[in-house]
Design a protein around this motif. Structure first.
Motif, short mmCIF file in Angstrom:
data_model
loop_
_atom_site.label_atom_id
_atom_site.label_comp_id
_atom_site.label_asym_id
_atom_site.label_seq_id
_atom_site.Cartn_x
_atom_site.Cartn_y
_atom_site.Cartn_z
N ARG A 23 -34.11 -131.35 -23.54
CA ARG A 23 -34.44 -130.29 -22.56
C ARG A 23 -34.68 -128.97 -23.28
NH1 ARG A 23 -33.60 -134.49 -20.19
NH2 ARG A 23 -35.68 -134.75 -21.08
N GLN A 24 -33.83 -128.66 -24.26
CA GLN A 24 -33.98 -127.39 -25.00
C GLN A 24 -35.33 -127.37 -25.74
OE1 GLN A 24 -34.24 -126.16 -28.81
NE2 GLN A 24 -32.29 -127.24 -28.94
N TRP A 27 -38.25 -126.77 -23.46
CA TRP A 27 -38.43 -125.39 -23.01
C TRP A 27 -39.51 -124.72 -23.88
CZ3 TRP A 27 -36.63 -120.47 -25.15
CH2 TRP A 27 -36.86 -119.41 -24.28
N TYR A 28 -39.53 -125.06 -25.16
CA TYR A 28 -40.56 -124.51 -26.05
C TYR A 28 -41.88 -125.28 -25.93
CZ TYR A 28 -36.64 -122.13 -28.25
OH TYR A 28 -35.54 -121.34 -28.46
N PRO A 30 -43.49 -127.84 -23.30
CA PRO A 30 -43.50 -128.65 -22.07
C PRO A 30 -44.26 -129.97 -22.24
CG PRO A 30 -44.13 -126.37 -21.62
CD PRO A 30 -44.06 -126.50 -23.11
N MET A 180 -41.97 -119.85 -19.89
CA MET A 180 -40.63 -120.01 -20.47
C MET A 180 -39.63 -119.09 -19.77
SD MET A 180 -41.81 -120.26 -24.44
CE MET A 180 -40.24 -120.31 -25.27
N ALA A 183 -38.67 -120.68 -16.56
CA ALA A 183 -37.77 -121.82 -16.78
C ALA A 183 -36.38 -121.32 -17.16
CB ALA A 183 -38.33 -122.72 -17.88
N ARG A 184 -36.33 -120.25 -17.92
CA ARG A 184 -35.05 -119.65 -18.33
C ARG A 184 -34.28 -119.17 -17.11
NH1 ARG A 184 -33.89 -116.69 -22.98
NH2 ARG A 184 -31.63 -116.65 -23.10
N ALA A 188 -32.84 -123.04 -17.98
CA ALA A 188 -33.12 -123.70 -19.28
C ALA A 188 -32.38 -122.98 -20.42
CB ALA A 188 -34.62 -123.68 -19.54
N ASP A 190 -32.06 -121.84 -24.38
CA ASP A 190 -32.89 -121.64 -25.57
C ASP A 190 -32.12 -122.14 -26.81
OD1 ASP A 190 -31.13 -119.65 -26.37
OD2 ASP A 190 -32.55 -118.00 -26.10
#
Ligand SMILES: C[S@@+](CC[C@H](N)C(=O)[O-])C[C@H]1O[C@@H](n2cnc3c(N)ncnc32)[C@H](O)[C@@H]1O
Length: 257
Positions: A23-24, A27-28, A30, A180, A183-184, A188, A190
């Motif tokens: 998942r991490q 985040w960078y 997709p 991002m 999502a954060r 999400a 980082d």
């Protein structure tokens, strides 16, 4: 992510750590899962469904995980230097005889001595070689050129930048970063937050401290263009090399020996 036996490796939920790493990373990127799918399509296309694979800079073993789910008769050697990510990989693949995990520094000219095999059908890597500067990367490509058997394949999925398109690059980056941020806001994690979680885990705390001693926050490398990679792979002894997939920020370069 401890289970019933909190604080011991036996009680750690390695699948949960593997998934939280995924998942991490997503985040960078997709498109990360699609990148893996195309990579495995091209493994099947070039060397078939029972390959002997080297998962280069394997981290937690995400490529190996997708490889074995899709091709149960494949085998994989995962190599990495990060003791925390390798701890997750060792937990995740424990008891699976198809997988061997090796600690080695890809910048050490003798790193191939640690491998259990001298030749592979496929060497696969993702989101990792931008940790190296171009010169050590070209040297690594020459070593990979000797590790891949004739007719075998190398694939690198990574951030690959085209410096000749600065306005396109800036627009793409701004658009990606806006996604991002959304999502954060939705929860999400980082890179730094994920490592802070690992540092608090009773089993991963020691190897996490060790990985920060080795790397610091992140290694400092280059992100050359897909064309640079293809040319460097040609110079490393591959007969053909070109991108087989691209997103606005990343590419998957395939080299056939
Ligand atoms: C962002 S992670 C990607 C891991 C995995 N390939 C994935 O897609 O999830 C980058 C990996 O490259 C590894 N790496 C970077 N430099 C390395 C080196 N010199 N030797 C071995 N591994 C290295 C790091 O330890 C880390 O596991």
């Amino acid at each position: 992510m401890g289970g019933t036996d909190e604080g011991t490796a036996a009680g750690t939920d390695w699948r949960a750590w593997q998934e939280s790493w995924d998942r991490q990373q997503e985040w960078y990127m997709p498109d990360r899962e699609e990148r893996f799918r195309v990579m495995l399509d091209m493994v099947e296309a070039t060397v078939g469904p029972k390959p002997g694979v080297l998962d280069l800079a394997c981290g937690t073993g995400s490529i190996t995980d997708r490889l074995l789910a899709r091709f149960p008769e494949a085998t994989s050697t995962g190599v990495d230097l990060d003791p925390a990510l390798l701890t997750i990989a060792r937990g995740h693949f424990a008891g699976d005889e198809r997988v061997t995990l090796v600690t080695a520094d890809l910048k050490d000219p003798a790193w191939t001595d640690s491998l259990p095999h001298t030749s592979y059908d496929a060497v696969l890597t993702a989101t990792a070689l931008h940790w190296l500067h171009s010169e050590p990367l070209a040297a690594l490509y020459r070593q990979i050129g000797t590790l891949v058997r004739d007719g075998g394949v190398f694939m690198n999925a990574d951030h690959m930048k085209d410096a000749s398109t600065p306005r396109i690059n800036a627009a793409e980056r701004a658009h990606r970063h806006a996604g991002m941020e959304r999502a954060r806001a939705a929860g999400a994690l980082d890179w730094a937050e994920w490592w802070a979680l690992a540092a608090k885990d009773p089993v991963l705390a020691g190897p996490t401290a060790e990985r920060f001693r080795i790397y610091g926050e992140h290694a400092d490398g280059d992100t050359p263009s897909a064309q640079w990679h293809a040319e460097a792979l040609g110079a490393a002894g591959f007969a053909e090399a070109r991108p087989v997939w691209a997103s606005p920020s990343d590419a998957l370069v395939l080299a056939l020996k």
